[in-house]
Design an enzyme around this catalytic site. Structure first.
Site, PDB file in Angstrom:
ATOM      1  N   CYS A   9      -0.447   2.106   2.754  1.00  0.00           N
ATOM      2  CA  CYS A   9      -1.166   1.942   1.488  1.00  0.00           C
ATOM      3  C   CYS A   9      -1.111   0.472   1.104  1.00  0.00           C
ATOM      4  O   CYS A   9      -0.840  -0.379   1.970  1.00  0.00           O
ATOM      5  CB  CYS A   9      -0.593   2.865   0.405  1.00  0.00           C
ATOM      6  SG  CYS A   9       1.133   2.534  -0.030  1.00  0.00           S
ATOM      7  N   ASN A  12       3.123  -0.007  -0.522  1.00  0.00           N
ATOM      8  CA  ASN A  12       4.211   0.720   0.170  1.00  0.00           C
ATOM      9  C   ASN A  12       5.340   1.102  -0.795  1.00  0.00           C
ATOM     10  O   ASN A  12       6.515   1.105  -0.432  1.00  0.00           O
ATOM     11  CB  ASN A  12       4.750  -0.092   1.371  1.00  0.00           C
ATOM     12  CG  ASN A  12       5.669   0.694   2.309  1.00  0.00           C
ATOM     13  OD1 ASN A  12       6.604   0.123   2.879  1.00  0.00           O
ATOM     14  ND2 ASN A  12       5.438   1.965   2.486  1.00  0.00           N
ATOM     15  N   CYS A  14       4.250   3.655  -3.459  1.00  0.00           N
ATOM     16  CA  CYS A  14       3.789   4.930  -4.030  1.00  0.00           C
ATOM     17  C   CYS A  14       3.291   5.886  -2.942  1.00  0.00           C
ATOM     18  O   CYS A  14       4.008   6.803  -2.529  1.00  0.00           O
ATOM     19  CB  CYS A  14       2.703   4.710  -5.069  1.00  0.00           C
ATOM     20  SG  CYS A  14       3.297   3.856  -6.563  1.00  0.00           S
ATOM     21  N   ARG A  15       2.056   5.669  -2.489  1.00  0.00           N
ATOM     22  CA  ARG A  15       1.414   6.679  -1.629  1.00  0.00           C
ATOM     23  C   ARG A  15       2.009   6.772  -0.230  1.00  0.00           C
ATOM     24  O   ARG A  15       2.304   7.884   0.244  1.00  0.00           O
ATOM     25  CB  ARG A  15      -0.091   6.397  -1.550  1.00  0.00           C
ATOM     26  CG  ARG A  15      -0.794   6.578  -2.880  1.00  0.00           C
ATOM     27  CD  ARG A  15      -2.175   5.960  -2.880  1.00  0.00           C
ATOM     28  NE  ARG A  15      -2.106   4.515  -2.785  1.00  0.00           N
ATOM     29  CZ  ARG A  15      -3.140   3.699  -2.667  1.00  0.00           C
ATOM     30  NH1 ARG A  15      -4.356   4.214  -2.603  1.00  0.00           N
ATOM     31  NH2 ARG A  15      -2.984   2.397  -2.622  1.00  0.00           N
ATOM     32  N   SER A  16       2.154   5.634   0.460  1.00  0.00           N
ATOM     33  CA  SER A  16       2.612   5.742   1.859  1.00  0.00           C
ATOM     34  C   SER A  16       4.078   6.179   1.993  1.00  0.00           C
ATOM     35  O   SER A  16       4.378   6.975   2.896  1.00  0.00           O
ATOM     36  CB  SER A  16       2.299   4.478   2.665  1.00  0.00           C
ATOM     37  OG  SER A  16       2.952   3.347   2.164  1.00  0.00           O
ATOM     38  N   ASP A 126      -5.112   5.558  -5.923  1.00  0.00           N
ATOM     39  CA  ASP A 126      -3.979   4.706  -6.288  1.00  0.00           C
ATOM     40  C   ASP A 126      -3.467   5.142  -7.659  1.00  0.00           C
ATOM     41  O   ASP A 126      -4.189   5.035  -8.650  1.00  0.00           O
ATOM     42  CB  ASP A 126      -4.488   3.255  -6.320  1.00  0.00           C
ATOM     43  CG  ASP A 126      -3.400   2.262  -6.677  1.00  0.00           C
ATOM     44  OD1 ASP A 126      -2.307   2.686  -7.094  1.00  0.00           O
ATOM     45  OD2 ASP A 126      -3.653   1.054  -6.544  1.00  0.00           O
TER      46      ASP A 126
HETATM   47  P1  4NP Z   1       0.701   2.053  -3.434  1.00  0.00           P
HETATM   48  O1  4NP Z   1       0.526   1.775  -5.012  1.00  0.00           O
HETATM   49  O2  4NP Z   1      -0.311   1.190  -2.731  1.00  0.00           O
HETATM   50  O3  4NP Z   1       0.387   3.505  -3.318  1.00  0.00           O
HETATM   51  O4  4NP Z   1       2.138   1.684  -3.097  1.00  0.00           O
HETATM   52  C1  4NP Z   1       0.472   0.514  -5.572  1.00  0.00           C
HETATM   53  C2  4NP Z   1       1.631  -0.184  -5.820  1.00  0.00           C
HETATM   54  C3  4NP Z   1       1.557  -1.431  -6.404  1.00  0.00           C
HETATM   55  C4  4NP Z   1       0.343  -1.977  -6.753  1.00  0.00           C
HETATM   56  C5  4NP Z   1      -0.822  -1.276  -6.491  1.00  0.00           C
HETATM   57  C6  4NP Z   1      -0.751  -0.034  -5.887  1.00  0.00           C
HETATM   58  N1  4NP Z   1       0.275  -3.239  -7.376  1.00  0.00           N
HETATM   59  O5  4NP Z   1      -0.833  -3.694  -7.699  1.00  0.00           O
HETATM   60  O6  4NP Z   1       1.328  -3.884  -7.599  1.00  0.00           O
END
Ligand code: 4NP
Length: 155
Positions: A9, A12, A14-16, A126
């Site tokens: 993602c 790294n 949240c989703r992954s 997201d």
């Molecule tokens: P992820 O979520 O890609 O699922 O880990 C996010 C975590 C942080 C951010 C965006 C999405 N950010 O903009 O900091």
């Protein structure tokens, strides 16, 4: 040799990591630990070294899964190492493709939602800037996709 899965993602956190830990949970339940191994990474370096997001972990725990791990950034070498690289959304997918300058690994790179059987979503949204329901939705979607992916690997 086990099949090596890499979930990807943006951050790294949240989703992954959720996909990785949900898949590890299913693998443990089914005693498939010698057949499949999992890791996760982010296309960005924003959160390198960080633990999974607290809100994401709370949602995972509501479904009986604890998120462990530390954020790392995806590298071009990962495309060689892993058998399947699973992008959470289109933006991740394009970023992964752009690391594959030789276009050698295109067939390994997939969208996670291609494996969903209960949901018709094309991307894992997201959840970072949204509320609690968004985190619960991501977990539900990822359980669906992980079950579908596992069924496909076993087939
Ligand atoms: P992820 O979520 O890609 O699922 O880990 C996010 C975590 C942080 C951010 C965006 C999405 N950010 O903009 O900091």
């Amino acid at each position: 040799m086990p099949t090596k899965l890499l979930f990807v993602c943006l951050g790294n956190i949240c989703r992954s990591p959720s996909a990785e830990n949900i898949m590890n949970h299913l693998i443990a339940q089914r005693a498939l630990g010698d057949k499949i191994v999992c890791d996760s990474a982010g296309t960005s370096s924003y959160h390198v070294g960080s633990s999974p997001d607290r809100r994401m972990n709370a949602a995972a725990q509501r479904q009986g899964v604890t998120l462990v791990g530390q954020s790392r950034q995806l590298t071009a070498a990962d495309l060689e190492t892993f058998d399947l690289v699973l992008a959470m959304d289109q933006s991740n997918y394009q970023d992964i493709l752009s690391l594959d300058r030789s276009h050698r690994y295109t067939r390994k790179i997939k969208l996670m939602c291609d494996y969903c059987r209960r949901h018709s979503d094309k991307e894992v949204p997201d959840p970072y800037y949204g509320g609690e329901a968004g985190f619960d939705y991501v977990i539900d979607l990822l359980i669906d996709a992980c079950e579908g992916l596992l069924a496909e690997i076993k087939a």
